[in-house]
Structure formats: structure tokens, C-alpha cells
Design an enzyme around this catalytic site. Structure first.
Site, PDB file in Angstrom:
ATOM      1  N   GLU A  91       1.347  -1.103   0.112  1.00  0.00           N
ATOM      2  CA  GLU A  91       0.249   0.087  -0.031  1.00  0.00           C
ATOM      3  C   GLU A  91       1.127   1.177   0.101  1.00  0.00           C
ATOM      4  O   GLU A  91       1.669   1.179   0.422  1.00  0.00           O
ATOM      5  CB  GLU A  91      -0.833   0.305   1.119  1.00  0.00           C
ATOM      6  CG  GLU A  91      -1.710  -1.273   1.095  1.00  0.00           C
ATOM      7  CD  GLU A  91      -2.634  -1.164   2.464  1.00  0.00           C
ATOM      8  OE1 GLU A  91      -3.688  -1.697   2.270  1.00  0.00           O
ATOM      9  OE2 GLU A  91      -2.764  -0.776   3.710  1.00  0.00           O
ATOM     10  N   CYS A 106       2.883   8.809   0.797  1.00  0.00           N
ATOM     11  CA  CYS A 106       3.704   7.979   1.602  1.00  0.00           C
ATOM     12  C   CYS A 106       4.391   6.409   1.674  1.00  0.00           C
ATOM     13  O   CYS A 106       2.790   5.930   0.340  1.00  0.00           O
ATOM     14  CB  CYS A 106       3.176   7.972   2.888  1.00  0.00           C
ATOM     15  SG  CYS A 106       3.406   6.786   4.102  1.00  0.00           S
ATOM     16  N   CYS A 113       6.878  -6.609   7.423  1.00  0.00           N
ATOM     17  CA  CYS A 113       8.041  -5.590   8.340  1.00  0.00           C
ATOM     18  C   CYS A 113       8.582  -7.132   9.667  1.00  0.00           C
ATOM     19  O   CYS A 113       7.783  -7.476   9.974  1.00  0.00           O
ATOM     20  CB  CYS A 113       7.903  -4.583   8.558  1.00  0.00           C
ATOM     21  SG  CYS A 113       9.300  -3.783   9.958  1.00  0.00           S
ATOM     22  N   CYS A 117       7.125  -4.749  15.833  1.00  0.00           N
ATOM     23  CA  CYS A 117       6.946  -3.482  17.143  1.00  0.00           C
ATOM     24  C   CYS A 117       5.555  -4.166  16.712  1.00  0.00           C
ATOM     25  O   CYS A 117       4.669  -4.251  16.580  1.00  0.00           O
ATOM     26  CB  CYS A 117       7.007  -1.610  16.319  1.00  0.00           C
ATOM     27  SG  CYS A 117       8.432  -1.495  15.976  1.00  0.00           S
ATOM     28  N   CYS A 120       2.548  -2.394  15.839  1.00  0.00           N
ATOM     29  CA  CYS A 120       2.230  -2.230  14.445  1.00  0.00           C
ATOM     30  C   CYS A 120       1.970  -2.754  13.471  1.00  0.00           C
ATOM     31  O   CYS A 120       2.040  -4.081  13.945  1.00  0.00           O
ATOM     32  CB  CYS A 120       3.152  -1.850  13.749  1.00  0.00           C
ATOM     33  SG  CYS A 120       3.519  -1.567  11.898  1.00  0.00           S
ATOM     34  N   GLY A 160       6.980  -1.464   6.227  1.00  0.00           N
ATOM     35  CA  GLY A 160       8.687  -2.120   5.914  1.00  0.00           C
ATOM     36  C   GLY A 160       9.477  -0.634   7.144  1.00  0.00           C
ATOM     37  O   GLY A 160       9.266   0.290   7.007  1.00  0.00           O
ATOM     38  N   GLU A 161      10.674  -1.744   7.073  1.00  0.00           N
ATOM     39  CA  GLU A 161      11.689  -0.684   7.967  1.00  0.00           C
ATOM     40  C   GLU A 161      12.766  -0.566   6.506  1.00  0.00           C
ATOM     41  O   GLU A 161      13.570  -1.531   5.945  1.00  0.00           O
ATOM     42  CB  GLU A 161      12.131  -1.725   8.236  1.00  0.00           C
ATOM     43  CG  GLU A 161      13.725  -1.231   9.370  1.00  0.00           C
ATOM     44  CD  GLU A 161      13.779   0.208   9.063  1.00  0.00           C
ATOM     45  OE1 GLU A 161      13.351   0.363  10.710  1.00  0.00           O
ATOM     46  OE2 GLU A 161      14.624   0.879   9.026  1.00  0.00           O
ATOM     47  N   SER A 192      12.424   7.231   7.422  1.00  0.00           N
ATOM     48  CA  SER A 192      11.916   6.710   8.543  1.00  0.00           C
ATOM     49  C   SER A 192      12.260   5.702   9.279  1.00  0.00           C
ATOM     50  O   SER A 192      11.916   4.755   8.141  1.00  0.00           O
ATOM     51  CB  SER A 192      10.763   7.098   9.231  1.00  0.00           C
ATOM     52  OG  SER A 192       9.821   6.520  10.575  1.00  0.00           O
ATOM     53  N   SER A 214      12.005   6.293  14.589  1.00  0.00           N
ATOM     54  CA  SER A 214       9.951   5.704  15.858  1.00  0.00           C
ATOM     55  C   SER A 214      11.170   5.201  16.974  1.00  0.00           C
ATOM     56  O   SER A 214      11.922   4.456  17.056  1.00  0.00           O
ATOM     57  CB  SER A 214      10.057   4.752  14.838  1.00  0.00           C
ATOM     58  OG  SER A 214       9.507   4.682  13.675  1.00  0.00           O
ATOM     59  N   LEU A 215      10.961   6.169  17.989  1.00  0.00           N
ATOM     60  CA  LEU A 215      11.172   5.949  19.336  1.00  0.00           C
ATOM     61  C   LEU A 215      10.260   5.020  19.820  1.00  0.00           C
ATOM     62  O   LEU A 215      10.080   4.365  20.989  1.00  0.00           O
ATOM     63  CB  LEU A 215      11.261   7.004  20.739  1.00  0.00           C
ATOM     64  CG  LEU A 215      12.451   7.012  21.233  1.00  0.00           C
ATOM     65  CD1 LEU A 215      13.890   6.548  20.718  1.00  0.00           C
ATOM     66  CD2 LEU A 215      12.707   8.530  21.224  1.00  0.00           C
ATOM     67  N   ASN A 290      -3.314   4.340  16.902  1.00  0.00           N
ATOM     68  CA  ASN A 290      -3.736   3.958  15.790  1.00  0.00           C
ATOM     69  C   ASN A 290      -4.913   2.957  16.197  1.00  0.00           C
ATOM     70  O   ASN A 290      -4.032   1.911  16.060  1.00  0.00           O
ATOM     71  CB  ASN A 290      -4.241   4.058  14.584  1.00  0.00           C
ATOM     72  CG  ASN A 290      -3.693   5.512  14.002  1.00  0.00           C
ATOM     73  OD1 ASN A 290      -4.416   6.241  14.340  1.00  0.00           O
ATOM     74  ND2 ASN A 290      -2.686   5.897  13.352  1.00  0.00           N
ATOM     75  N   CYS A 333      -0.879   5.733  10.111  1.00  0.00           N
ATOM     76  CA  CYS A 333       0.412   5.433  10.273  1.00  0.00           C
ATOM     77  C   CYS A 333      -0.200   3.828  11.269  1.00  0.00           C
ATOM     78  O   CYS A 333      -0.509   3.163  12.190  1.00  0.00           O
ATOM     79  CB  CYS A 333       1.109   6.260  11.852  1.00  0.00           C
ATOM     80  SG  CYS A 333       1.656   7.710  10.976  1.00  0.00           S
TER      81      CYS A 333
HETATM   82  N1  SAH Z   1       9.534   1.192   9.868  1.00  0.00           N
HETATM   83  C1  SAH Z   1       9.643   2.480   9.511  1.00  0.00           C
HETATM   84  C2  SAH Z   1       8.697   3.231   9.153  1.00  0.00           C
HETATM   85  C3  SAH Z   1       7.181   2.692   8.494  1.00  0.00           C
HETATM   86  S1  SAH Z   1       6.700   2.907  11.044  1.00  0.00           S
HETATM   87  C4  SAH Z   1       9.239   2.994  10.888  1.00  0.00           C
HETATM   88  O1  SAH Z   1       8.633   2.166  11.810  1.00  0.00           O
HETATM   89  O2  SAH Z   1      10.502   4.001  11.309  1.00  0.00           O
HETATM   90  C5  SAH Z   1       5.647   4.537  10.214  1.00  0.00           C
HETATM   91  C6  SAH Z   1       5.187   5.210  11.730  1.00  0.00           C
HETATM   92  O3  SAH Z   1       4.250   5.259  12.520  1.00  0.00           O
HETATM   93  C7  SAH Z   1       6.593   5.119  12.672  1.00  0.00           C
HETATM   94  O4  SAH Z   1       6.576   5.547  13.405  1.00  0.00           O
HETATM   95  C8  SAH Z   1       5.340   3.698  13.847  1.00  0.00           C
HETATM   96  O5  SAH Z   1       5.570   4.497  15.053  1.00  0.00           O
HETATM   97  C9  SAH Z   1       4.423   4.686  13.106  1.00  0.00           C
HETATM   98  N2  SAH Z   1       3.495   3.801  14.189  1.00  0.00           N
HETATM   99  C10 SAH Z   1       3.442   2.294  13.879  1.00  0.00           C
HETATM  100  N3  SAH Z   1       2.273   1.900  14.481  1.00  0.00           N
HETATM  101  C11 SAH Z   1       1.491   3.173  14.619  1.00  0.00           C
HETATM  102  C12 SAH Z   1      -0.313   2.503  15.343  1.00  0.00           C
HETATM  103  N4  SAH Z   1      -0.992   1.510  15.551  1.00  0.00           N
HETATM  104  N5  SAH Z   1      -0.303   4.148  16.109  1.00  0.00           N
HETATM  105  C13 SAH Z   1      -0.136   4.498  15.476  1.00  0.00           C
HETATM  106  N6  SAH Z   1       1.706   4.939  14.709  1.00  0.00           N
HETATM  107  C14 SAH Z   1       2.059   3.746  14.667  1.00  0.00           C
HETATM  108 FE1  SF4 Z   2       8.480  -2.218  11.352  1.00  0.00          FE
HETATM  109 FE2  SF4 Z   2       8.148   0.856  11.576  1.00  0.00          FE
HETATM  110 FE3  SF4 Z   2       6.264  -1.293  11.871  1.00  0.00          FE
HETATM  111 FE4  SF4 Z   2       8.103  -1.178  13.711  1.00  0.00          FE
HETATM  112  S1  SF4 Z   2       6.796   0.217  13.406  1.00  0.00           S
HETATM  113  S2  SF4 Z   2       7.292  -2.853  12.503  1.00  0.00           S
HETATM  114  S3  SF4 Z   2       9.885  -1.083  12.033  1.00  0.00           S
HETATM  115  S4  SF4 Z   2       6.940  -0.978  10.404  1.00  0.00           S
END
Ligand code: SAH
Ligand code: SF4
Length: 345
Positions: A91, A106, A113, A117, A120, A160-161, A192, A214-215, A290, A333
Site C-alpha cells: 500500500e 507515503c 516488516c 513492533c 504496528c 517496512g523498515e 523513517s 520511531s522511538l 491508531n 500510521c
Molecule cells: N518502519 C519505519 C517506517 C514505517 S512505520 C519506522 O518504524 O519508523 C511509520 C510510523 O508509524 C512509525 O513511526 C510507527 O511508530 C508508526 N506506527 C506504527 N504503528 C502505529 C499505530 N498503530 N498507530 C500509530 N502509529 C503507528
Molecule cells: Fe516495522 Fe516500523 Fe511497523 Fe516497527 S513500526 S514493525 S519498524 S513498520
């Protein structure tokens, strides 16, 4: 299967052109047609000799993916679902800014991935595979075809990362930032990452694009749980890199903090965040979680994320709240996952 032309790096495109016996500048013409003009077929490349167009047509496809659906959210966000040639789906999302001045694409860098996390949806799929170069740039080409307004920014915040698909992401950025291709300024591209330090170092030596990290937690114990990559690259190491980078490049680093109710939204975490960001030119995007079906996590009340934003601003850290667009179409996100998975539910 015929090769897709967008899967070739600039170098490969140049050697292809020579090997086919075309004039060397044909490679530059192809780049303009493919990326600046985003044409959909070889016939449209009208300044190429007819014979060249015929050879290309016979031996190559233009894109390695095709559109399946496009959903439009109530806020103007559009989500695109693509089918890859092996049947996998990915997507991308087009997000207009409120003032209408920016249109941000985006893009995805992988199918699924591997980083797992906890909050996610893409992470829950696991990693299926890396995207090829063309699978990355063609997302942009095809979105460009579907919109009258120019795409002004690109963020690697889809599935993806990006730093684990290093070469293809780098090659795609070369096309995105090249004036003869997509022509986006380097500071209009954001990568990111979940914080893979060695790859991040290598990447920053090569490109001067914007970096987002992403912290989502300010101490190791919690971050280990939310983002398992933290066990390999803990917060102190990550922050050391960030301090050195800020110092050297004088660029702000964007941090993404997904706020999850009762998990990482306490005052203690906010205090720790301010501590660990000392000495870093930082901006913190606060993303209220989200929700999605497969997760028990909840979004905090607006009072909580407004408190966080004020707390950080008051301590000199810009901290906008990012209510991500396209929530009604699962384009926000962390909500991206293939339709296949949704259908199974
Ligand atoms: N993998 C990379 C880029 C894609 S994720 C990364 O993690 O940075 C893009 C953003 O979406 C990241 O900052 C992640 O923390 C955020 N994200 C993931 N799951 C989410 C959720 N359920 N609600 C809000 N943000 C989320
Ligand atoms: Fe992968 Fe980014 Fe989702 Fe973590 S937040 S699982 S690194 S896409």
C-alpha cells in the site's frame, strides 16, 4: 517474466541503452519519461526513435506493479493498494496538507516488516520480502499519474523498515532527488526508521535527506517490549548517534512517539524523554495510537496527548500532535497491511 524498466538503476539503464545499440543520451530521455513525466507506455515516449520504442516494448514492461484499488478518505487522504508480480500486495498513501500546499506520498519499502513492533499492524504480518527498486519508484510514478497536483514530499513511512532494504531504497532516493527524475529536493524526502544504527550511519554518510526515528518509549525496559530492535540497539547508543549527527549536520531529527493508553503515556515517560533528548536537535511527532482489530492497545484521551505536547514545547522541544489522516480507510500510521490479511479475518 519481462523485466520492468523501473527496476533498473541509472547505471543499469545506461548500460542497457548502450547494449541495445541506442545513443547514450537515450538513457537520459528514458529517465525524463519515466520519472519526470511518469508516462504509462513506451508509445508515449515520442522523442525516441520508433525502432527503439518497438524493442523496449517487446523486451520490457514499464512498471512491476499494478493498481488494485484506490480508497478516498473523508479528509482527502487516498490509499492505494498495489499488486506485485508475485501476487503480493502493498500500500501507499497520498496525504494533502491542510493548507493544500503540500502533497505527501507515503511509500512502502517492504512487503510486511521483520521488526515486530508491538503496536504496528505491518509488524504483525512479519517480513515477506524486500521491494525491488521499481516496486518503490513505481508507487510514486503511478500515484503521480492519478493526481493533478504535484507530489511535493515523500516519506518512507508505509510498510517496512527502509534501512533493511538498503540498496533499493538508496537507488530509489537517487531517482527521487535527481532533478531530471522526480526532482524532489533532498529535504523533501524523509526516511523513517526504527533505529538500526549501523545502517543509519551508512545511510547518513550517503544522503542528506530528512531522518525520522520511531522511538515510542524513553527507557530500555519499555522500548524492548514495544520495539524489539531496542534489544540490539538500545536508547543510549541511538541517542549518541543522534547527538553526533545533530552536531555535525546541524539538522533536526524527527522522533515519532506513538502514544498508547496506559502503556507509554505517563508523566514519567515524558520526563525521561526530555532527559534523553538533551543535546539533540529534536522535534517530536506525537502520534496517538491508531487502533486496529488485532491489537488490544488503545488511544489515550485527547487531554493526555495535549498535555504531552505542551509539556515538551514548554521544555523547548517542538511536539506537534499528528492525528494521522485516512483513519476511516485504514491508511493511518501503522494500519497498513495487505487486504489479503483483512479478508481472512
Ligand atoms: N518502519 C519505519 C517506517 C514505517 S512505520 C519506522 O518504524 O519508523 C511509520 C510510523 O508509524 C512509525 O513511526 C510507527 O511508530 C508508526 N506506527 C506504527 N504503528 C502505529 C499505530 N498503530 N498507530 C500509530 N502509529 C503507528
Ligand atoms: Fe516495522 Fe516500523 Fe511497523 Fe516497527 S513500526 S514493525 S519498524 S513498520
Amino acid at each position: 517474466m519481462t523485466t520492468a524498466l523501473t527496476d533498473l538503476s541509472l547505471e543499469h539503464l545506461t548500460s542497457l541503452v548502450t547494449s541495445l545499440g541506442f545513443k547514450p543520451f537515450t538513457a537520459s530521455q528514458l529517465v525524463l519519461w519515466l520519472y519526470r513525466d511518469a508516462v504509462g507506455s513506451f508509445e508515449e515516449m515520442t522523442n525516441l526513435p520508433k525502432a527503439a520504442r518497438a524493442v523496449l516494448q517487446e523486451r520490457f514492461a514499464v512498471d512491476p506493479l499494478e493498481p488494485i484499488t484506490m480508497l478516498q478518505g473523508s479528509d482527502g487522504t487516498r490509499k492505494f493498494l498495489w499488486k506485485l508480480r508475485d501476487g503480493q500486495r502493498i500500500e501507499s498513501v497520498l496525504i494533502p496538507s491542510e493548507d493544500g500546499e503540500r502533497l505527501t506520498a507515503c511509500v512502502s519499502s517492504q512487503v510486511g516488516c521483520a521488526m515486530a513492533c508491538d503496536f504496528c499492524r505491518t509488524g504483525m504480518m512479519g517480513l515477506k520480502r524486500n521491494l525491488t527498486l521499481g516496486e518503490i519508484t513505481s508507487q510514486l510514478r503511478l500515484m503521480k499519474q492519478k493526481t493533478e497536483k504535484p507530489i511535493t514530499n515523500v516519506v518512507f513511512m508505509g510498510m517496512g523498515e527502509p534501512l533493511t532494504n538498503f540498496q533499493n531504497v538508496c537507488d530509489s532516493i537517487t531517482f527521487m532527488s535527481s532533478e531530471n527524475a522526480f526532482g524532489l529536493g533532498k529535504r523533501r524526502i524523509t526516511v523513517s526508521t526504527s533505529g538500526l544504527i549501523p545502517q543509519l550511519k551508512r545511510f547518513c554518510e550517503r544522503f542528506d535527506v530528512k531522518i525520522a526515528i520511531s522511538l515510542s518509549a524513553a527507557n530500555d525496559e519499555l522500548r524492548d517490549k514495544l520495539m524489539p530492535i531496542n534489544k540490539r540497539y538500545p536508547i543510549a547508543e541511538l541517542m549518541q548517534f543522534c547527538r553526533e549527527y545533530s552536531e555535525q549536520k546541524r539538522h533536526t531529527i524527527m522522533f515519532e512517539y506513538v502514544l498508547i493508553k496506559g502503556v507509554n503515556d505517563s508523566q514519567d515517560q515524558a520526563e525521561r524523554l526530555v532527559q534523553i533528548l538533551k543535546g539533540v536537535r529534536a522535534k517530536v511527532n506525537l502520534i496517538p495510537f491508531n487502533p486496529f482489530e488485532e491489537s488490544e492497545y488503545k488511544r489515550p484521551d485527547s487531554k493526555v496527548y495535549e498535555w504531552w505536547s505542551k509539556y515538551l514545547w514548554d521544555r523547548g522541544i517542538p511536539a506537534p500532535i499528528r492525528i494521522s489522516g485516512g483513519r476511516d480507510i485504514l491508511a493511518a500510521c501503522g494500519q497498513l497491511a495487505t487486504a489479503e490479511k483483512k479478508e481472512k479475518k
